[in-house]
Write an enzyme that holds these catalytic residues in place. Structure first.
Site, mmCIF file in Angstrom:
data_model
loop_
_atom_site.group_PDB
_atom_site.id
_atom_site.type_symbol
_atom_site.label_atom_id
_atom_site.label_comp_id
_atom_site.label_asym_id
_atom_site.label_seq_id
_atom_site.Cartn_x
_atom_site.Cartn_y
_atom_site.Cartn_z
ATOM 1 N N ASP A 86 4.995 -16.351 1.795
ATOM 2 C CA ASP A 86 5.382 -15.874 3.127
ATOM 3 C C ASP A 86 4.705 -14.581 3.540
ATOM 4 O O ASP A 86 4.816 -14.177 4.691
ATOM 5 C CB ASP A 86 6.900 -15.651 3.191
ATOM 6 C CG ASP A 86 7.315 -14.369 2.486
ATOM 7 O OD1 ASP A 86 7.893 -13.479 3.140
ATOM 8 O OD2 ASP A 86 7.050 -14.243 1.273
ATOM 9 N N LYS A 142 -2.284 -12.455 -7.013
ATOM 10 C CA LYS A 142 -1.621 -13.680 -7.453
ATOM 11 C C LYS A 142 -2.616 -14.835 -7.618
ATOM 12 O O LYS A 142 -2.413 -15.721 -8.450
ATOM 13 C CB LYS A 142 -0.530 -14.077 -6.456
ATOM 14 C CG LYS A 142 0.629 -13.101 -6.366
ATOM 15 C CD LYS A 142 1.689 -13.617 -5.397
ATOM 16 C CE LYS A 142 2.807 -12.635 -5.170
ATOM 17 N NZ LYS A 142 3.827 -13.154 -4.235
ATOM 18 N N GLY A 149 5.636 -9.952 -6.436
ATOM 19 C CA GLY A 149 5.371 -8.543 -6.670
ATOM 20 C C GLY A 149 6.439 -7.901 -7.534
ATOM 21 O O GLY A 149 6.278 -6.774 -7.995
ATOM 22 N N ASN A 185 0.552 -10.662 0.415
ATOM 23 C CA ASN A 185 0.214 -10.654 -1.009
ATOM 24 C C ASN A 185 0.191 -12.064 -1.614
ATOM 25 O O ASN A 185 -0.107 -12.224 -2.794
ATOM 26 C CB ASN A 185 1.168 -9.754 -1.796
ATOM 27 C CG ASN A 185 2.611 -10.215 -1.762
ATOM 28 O OD1 ASN A 185 3.026 -10.966 -0.879
ATOM 29 N ND2 ASN A 185 3.390 -9.755 -2.722
ATOM 30 N N ASP A 227 6.264 -17.923 -4.489
ATOM 31 C CA ASP A 227 6.736 -16.559 -4.291
ATOM 32 C C ASP A 227 8.271 -16.589 -4.279
ATOM 33 O O ASP A 227 8.886 -17.650 -4.118
ATOM 34 C CB ASP A 227 6.181 -16.057 -2.952
ATOM 35 C CG ASP A 227 6.768 -14.727 -2.543
ATOM 36 O OD1 ASP A 227 6.693 -13.782 -3.344
ATOM 37 O OD2 ASP A 227 7.311 -14.639 -1.424
ATOM 38 N N LEU A 228 8.882 -15.417 -4.428
ATOM 39 C CA LEU A 228 10.344 -15.348 -4.449
ATOM 40 C C LEU A 228 10.919 -14.868 -3.115
ATOM 41 O O LEU A 228 11.354 -15.660 -2.303
ATOM 42 C CB LEU A 228 10.806 -14.458 -5.609
ATOM 43 C CG LEU A 228 10.534 -15.019 -7.018
ATOM 44 C CD1 LEU A 228 11.005 -14.046 -8.087
ATOM 45 C CD2 LEU A 228 11.194 -16.378 -7.212
ATOM 46 N N ASP A 229 10.900 -13.566 -2.863
ATOM 47 C CA ASP A 229 11.527 -13.030 -1.654
ATOM 48 C C ASP A 229 10.839 -13.553 -0.399
ATOM 49 O O ASP A 229 9.619 -13.508 -0.267
ATOM 50 C CB ASP A 229 11.472 -11.505 -1.677
ATOM 51 C CG ASP A 229 12.244 -10.933 -2.844
ATOM 52 O OD1 ASP A 229 13.475 -10.921 -2.794
ATOM 53 O OD2 ASP A 229 11.592 -10.530 -3.831
#
Length: 267
Positions: A213, A190, A44, A216, A9-11
């Site tokens: 984190d 995902k 997302g 999702n 994931d990114l953020d």
């Protein structure tokens, strides 16, 4: 060494508090690509937004965007797209909501919003990606990968309850932040996109390391053979993925630290 798929994931996970890639993270991912491992981002965020981070790395990265609605290969080819039924999307678009709750639609090529919300652009300051305000006539429900409501958590939770009661089995609902309810077609998340990517690469889930984190990320982490939950994760996430390893904070480059330890990347 057997190639692995490393998906993050990114953020709140790979990115720091400034929503950007730290130089240590960039160096780590480049080193892992050089060792022959496969890399993937899963977010997302919109594909075009995520592209900018991949371009910064300069190595091949698969992209699972819009919470799994779209999967692109490292050459920007669209591998799969799963949209909401247009009739369902139109119902969500027309659903009465408080005026301060913003309606967002993610299409393959753009992000539409029903009114200006400049505060949302702070998350995208390092990519330059942004929304386009669309008039009612453009919100027709066609080709929608995700409907996203952003606003007061209490108001958005009330919207969620109404949507689940009416369409729960036909939609996949999840949260990316306390203010952000994300809605995709049933079976779109995902995890299902990750399963498709693993099959495409000829790898089993045991060959996958995943990092996340928020809620999702649940299905992605549950599938991966080596799942990792951030110290700053949503308080419910660890309970949903009980086998996951807890690692450090996203703003301390904990993903990079774990990967350097796991694969012997020099510090």
């Amino acid at each position: 060494m057997t190639p692995r798929l490393i998906v993050s994931d990114l953020d709140g996970t790979l990115l720091g508090a400034d929503h950007d890639l730290h130089p240590t993270t960039v160096d780590t991912l480049r080193a892992l690509a050089g060792q022959g491992h496969h890399l993937a981002f899963a977010s997302g965020r919109h594909f075009r937004d995520m592209q900018r981070f991949r371009e910064r790395l300069g190595v091949p990265v698969h992209v699972i965007s819009t919470n799994g609605a779209y999967l692109h290969d490292p050459e920007d080819r669209l591998v799969s797209a799963r949209h909401l039924e247009a009739s369902l999307a139109r119902e969500l678009i027309d659903l009465p909501r408080p005026p301060e709750v913003r309606l967002n639609l993610y299409h393959e090529h753009e992000w539409l919003i029903d009114a200006e919300a400049p505060g949302l652009l702070a998350l995208h300051a390092h990519t330059g990606f942004g929304y386009r305000v669309a008039g009612p006539g453009e919100l027709d429900g066609e080709g929608v990968g995700k409907v996203l409501y952003i606003g007061d958590p209490g108001e958005v939770r009330r919207l969620e309850a109404r949507i689940r009661a009416r369409h729960g089995e036909r939609l996949h609902l999840t949260w990316s932040m306390a203010t952000s309810l994300e809605i995709m077609a049933a079976g779109v998340n995902k995890g299902t996109a990750l399963a498709a990517l693993l099959e495409r690469l000829g790898l089993g889930p045991e060959a996958c390391l995943a990092f996340g984190d928020n809620l999702n990320d649940t299905e992605m982490l549950a599938l991966a053979g080596e799942a990792h939950v951030m110290a700053n994760a949503h308080p419910e996430l660890a309970g949903r993925v009980p086998g996951a390893e807890r690692i450090g904070h996203h703003d301390e480059q904990a993903v990079a630290a774990r990967l350097r330890e796991r694969f012997g990347v020099p510090g």
